[in-house]
Scaffold this active site. Structure first.
Site, PDB file in Angstrom:
ATOM      1  N   GLU A  32      -6.100 -10.715  -1.446  1.00  0.00           N
ATOM      2  CA  GLU A  32      -6.941 -10.506  -0.252  1.00  0.00           C
ATOM      3  C   GLU A  32      -8.406 -10.432  -0.646  1.00  0.00           C
ATOM      4  O   GLU A  32      -9.166  -9.610  -0.127  1.00  0.00           O
ATOM      5  CB  GLU A  32      -6.528  -9.211   0.467  1.00  0.00           C
ATOM      6  CG  GLU A  32      -5.066  -9.172   0.868  1.00  0.00           C
ATOM      7  CD  GLU A  32      -4.669  -7.914   1.622  1.00  0.00           C
ATOM      8  OE1 GLU A  32      -5.556  -7.173   2.085  1.00  0.00           O
ATOM      9  OE2 GLU A  32      -3.450  -7.678   1.737  1.00  0.00           O
ATOM     10  N   ASN A  56       2.185  -5.164  -3.244  1.00  0.00           N
ATOM     11  CA  ASN A  56       0.773  -5.461  -2.965  1.00  0.00           C
ATOM     12  C   ASN A  56       0.000  -4.173  -2.679  1.00  0.00           C
ATOM     13  O   ASN A  56       0.494  -3.308  -1.948  1.00  0.00           O
ATOM     14  CB  ASN A  56       0.726  -6.382  -1.729  1.00  0.00           C
ATOM     15  CG  ASN A  56      -0.622  -7.019  -1.489  1.00  0.00           C
ATOM     16  OD1 ASN A  56      -1.180  -7.657  -2.382  1.00  0.00           O
ATOM     17  ND2 ASN A  56      -1.153  -6.865  -0.287  1.00  0.00           N
ATOM     18  N   ASP A  75     -12.150 -10.284  -1.130  1.00  0.00           N
ATOM     19  CA  ASP A  75     -13.459 -10.402  -0.491  1.00  0.00           C
ATOM     20  C   ASP A  75     -14.413  -9.500  -1.253  1.00  0.00           C
ATOM     21  O   ASP A  75     -14.015  -8.477  -1.802  1.00  0.00           O
ATOM     22  CB  ASP A  75     -13.449 -10.105   1.027  1.00  0.00           C
ATOM     23  CG  ASP A  75     -12.726  -8.841   1.436  1.00  0.00           C
ATOM     24  OD1 ASP A  75     -12.558  -7.924   0.606  1.00  0.00           O
ATOM     25  OD2 ASP A  75     -12.327  -8.748   2.620  1.00  0.00           O
ATOM     26  N   GLU A  83       0.800  -1.247   0.000  1.00  0.00           N
ATOM     27  CA  GLU A  83       0.000   0.000   0.000  1.00  0.00           C
ATOM     28  C   GLU A  83       0.823   1.283   0.000  1.00  0.00           C
ATOM     29  O   GLU A  83       0.553   2.191   0.783  1.00  0.00           O
ATOM     30  CB  GLU A  83      -0.955  -0.006   1.202  1.00  0.00           C
ATOM     31  CG  GLU A  83      -1.886  -1.197   1.205  1.00  0.00           C
ATOM     32  CD  GLU A  83      -2.892  -1.159   2.356  1.00  0.00           C
ATOM     33  OE1 GLU A  83      -2.738  -0.342   3.282  1.00  0.00           O
ATOM     34  OE2 GLU A  83      -3.836  -1.964   2.305  1.00  0.00           O
ATOM     35  N   HIS A  96     -10.344  -5.982  -2.551  1.00  0.00           N
ATOM     36  CA  HIS A  96     -11.452  -5.867  -1.590  1.00  0.00           C
ATOM     37  C   HIS A  96     -12.584  -5.125  -2.307  1.00  0.00           C
ATOM     38  O   HIS A  96     -12.442  -3.938  -2.613  1.00  0.00           O
ATOM     39  CB  HIS A  96     -11.018  -5.072  -0.357  1.00  0.00           C
ATOM     40  CG  HIS A  96      -9.923  -5.734   0.426  1.00  0.00           C
ATOM     41  ND1 HIS A  96     -10.124  -6.900   1.126  1.00  0.00           N
ATOM     42  CD2 HIS A  96      -8.627  -5.396   0.618  1.00  0.00           C
ATOM     43  CE1 HIS A  96      -8.992  -7.259   1.731  1.00  0.00           C
ATOM     44  NE2 HIS A  96      -8.067  -6.360   1.430  1.00  0.00           N
TER      45      HIS A  96
HETATM   46  C1  XIL Z   1      -6.511  -6.265   8.071  1.00  0.00           C
HETATM   47  C2  XIL Z   1      -6.873  -7.438   8.965  1.00  0.00           C
HETATM   48  O1  XIL Z   1      -7.773  -8.267   8.262  1.00  0.00           O
HETATM   49  C3  XIL Z   1      -7.486  -6.944  10.246  1.00  0.00           C
HETATM   50  O2  XIL Z   1      -7.658  -8.023  11.154  1.00  0.00           O
HETATM   51  C4  XIL Z   1      -6.617  -5.880  10.886  1.00  0.00           C
HETATM   52  O3  XIL Z   1      -7.275  -5.342  11.988  1.00  0.00           O
HETATM   53  C5  XIL Z   1      -6.287  -4.793   9.896  1.00  0.00           C
HETATM   54  O4  XIL Z   1      -5.696  -5.354   8.742  1.00  0.00           O
HETATM   55  N1  XIL Z   1      -5.029  -4.578   3.512  1.00  0.00           N
HETATM   56  C6  XIL Z   1      -4.059  -5.437   3.986  1.00  0.00           C
HETATM   57  C7  XIL Z   1      -4.362  -6.327   5.117  1.00  0.00           C
HETATM   58  O5  XIL Z   1      -2.987  -5.529   3.373  1.00  0.00           O
HETATM   59  O6  XIL Z   1      -3.235  -6.554   5.924  1.00  0.00           O
HETATM   60  C8  XIL Z   1      -5.479  -5.781   5.969  1.00  0.00           C
HETATM   61  O7  XIL Z   1      -5.794  -6.751   6.957  1.00  0.00           O
HETATM   62  C9  XIL Z   1      -6.670  -5.440   5.109  1.00  0.00           C
HETATM   63  C10 XIL Z   1      -6.315  -4.389   4.093  1.00  0.00           C
END
Ligand code: XIL
Length: 453
Positions: A269, A203, A271, A161, A240
């Protein structure tokens, strides 16, 4: 197991290969039409299907049951982040991360490392640092953590990020960014030096829509890294999605354009908030987009059950709170079974070599071949005495290795010698260890020969 017409047509291969592998046993297994788990379905085209795992849920048998059954790649949801692994400067803490890594490896799953350097979830001591002290602390962190897990990680999210949202197309302001624009490449170089066997990924989120300034900015950075030889192997798209950030219509274009830079692409990641058939269709589209891009090597969902999600109220995952499969699960499984360049053979050959070690060893290979690529999993089994080290010779006449895990290798094509890494040198008498590799072209005729040392 049901034989498909494709696998039946392979039977003449048995005679050819048996004749060529003198003194070896050979088994040709048919490939069933439809795999019944996400991992097995993805493996048909040489891909993985992973999930984020939380260490504190490993005692939940429903959770662990689904994890072990469905997924073949694991990401620690929080346990490998900077605040977890270096809570005090130069004091490293790996207990929870190790629980996840060990559980995964005991189950034969691979691990994505997440994340070495990030503006978020930094330990308190780092949040207040700046300048050279911070740059050095960050590089030390990358080196220490990647060294600790050396040989155990399929791919690291080296930097997470680092780009800003919105139309500017620039870097995100952060304490790390203020140490100098080269902080990202410095992190990648440190990670490569610490674990040369891990794929190194950049990422990010909101990098799914090809027309977004942020996507373009990340693309230009990867292009620049490739042109200057900065070690980068993959781009992770967090993906996401919800109604504010839907699956873009050009998602596959984005995956393909990154892949065309000469890097793997991974959905890291995933969802998708929603329910029912709308959610199922969105999951299907994402899965199909990955399958359509040869270098999209796998998909990870960000949790198992809806109740495990960081966005639980959006019910964004593939299993409901009780662990039942949702419509979205079925759409992903069906897409994996239907899509992508399908496997053409699954064969296992076994050859034996007694070598200098007293009890010798045997090696067998399970080959998953599809049109244009393959994944080979090699099993090394100790003979009548324990191995203290081993090597396996293979021949790759018509293919090229693009990635490997759990072994050192001497080259990428032709005669290749694979040897143990630190953690799998010792194999008790009669027991086995595995390593693997993937490649372009054909993996036929590997003819593994094991030498004990
Ligand atoms: C999130 C986790 O799922 C949570 O449990 C935590 O509180 C915060 O981080 N981007 C990422 C992940 O790269 O590491 C994040 O994970 C979600 C967004």
């Amino acid at each position: 197991m049901k034989l498909t017409s494709r696998s039946v047509s392979l039977i003449p291969l048995v005679a050819t290969v048996s004749a060529a592998v003198l003194g070896a046993s050979l088994i040709v297994t048919a490939t069933a039409n439809a795999a019944t788990t996400l991992g097995a379905a993805a493996a048909q085209s040489g891909r993985y299907f992973g999930t984020a795992v939380a260490a504190n849920k490993l005692g939940d048998s429903t959770y662990t049951g689904i994890l072990n059954r469905e997924f073949d790649m694991v990401t620690a949801e929080n346990e490998m982040k900077m605040d977890a692994t270096e809570p005090n400067q130069n004091q490293f803490s790996y207990g929870n991360a190790d629980r996840i890594v060990n559980q995964a490896r005991n189950q034969g799953k691979r691990v994505r490392g997440h994340a070495l350097a990030w503006h978020s979830q930094q330990p308190g001591w780092m949040q207040n640092m700046s300048g050279t002290a911070l740059r050095n602390a960050m590089l030390n962190h990358v080196t220490q953590v990647a060294t600790y897990y050396r040989g155990k990680i399929y791919a690291w999210d080296v930097v997470n990020e680092a780009f800003a949202d919105g139309s500017g197309g620039g870097r995100r302001d952060s304490n790390l960014q203020r140490t100098g624009n080269d902080w990202i490449e410095a992190a990648f170089r440190a990670a490569r030096a610490a674990d040369p066997g891990a794929k190194l990924c950049y990422n990010d989120y909101n990098t799914d829509d090809w027309s977004h300034a942020k996507t373009q900015a990340v693309y230009r950075m990867v292009q620049d890294f490739k042109s200057r030889g900065v070690p980068i192997d993959c781009v992770g798209l967090q993906s996401h999605f919800n109604s504010n950030s839907p699956v873009p219509s050009n998602y596959q274009t984005t995956l393909q354009n990154f892949a065309n830079l000469g890097v793997d692409v991974q959905i890291t990641e995933l969802d998708i908030e929603g329910s029912g058939s709308t959610q199922a269709q969105n999951y299907q589209r994402v899965t199909q987009a990955c399958l359509a891009v040869a270098r999209c090597t796998g998909i990870t969902v960000w949790g198992i059950r809806d109740t495990d999600s960081w966005r639980a109220s959006g019910t964004p995952l593939l299993f409901d709170g009780s662990g039942a499969k949702k419509a979205a699960y079925n759409s992903v499984l069906d897409a994996l079974n239907a899509g992508g360049p399908g496997p053409t053979t699954t064969t296992t050959t076994t050859t034996t070599s007694n070598g200098p070690g007293p009890g010798g060893c045997t090696a067998s290979v399970s080959l998953n071949q599809w049109n244009g690529g393959f994944v080979a999993t090699v099993k090394v089994t100790a003979g009548s005495s324990a191995l203290r080290g081993w090597s396996v010779a293979t021949t790759l006449s018509n293919g090229t290795v693009t990635g490997s895990w759990s072994a050192n290798r001497s080259g990428t094509s032709g005669a290749i010698t694979w040897s143990n890494v630190d953690y799998n040198a010792n194999v008790p008498a009669g027991q086995s260890t595995e390593f693997g590799f993937q490649g372009n072209g054909s993996g036929a005729g590997l003819n593994p020969a094991c030498t004990a040392s």
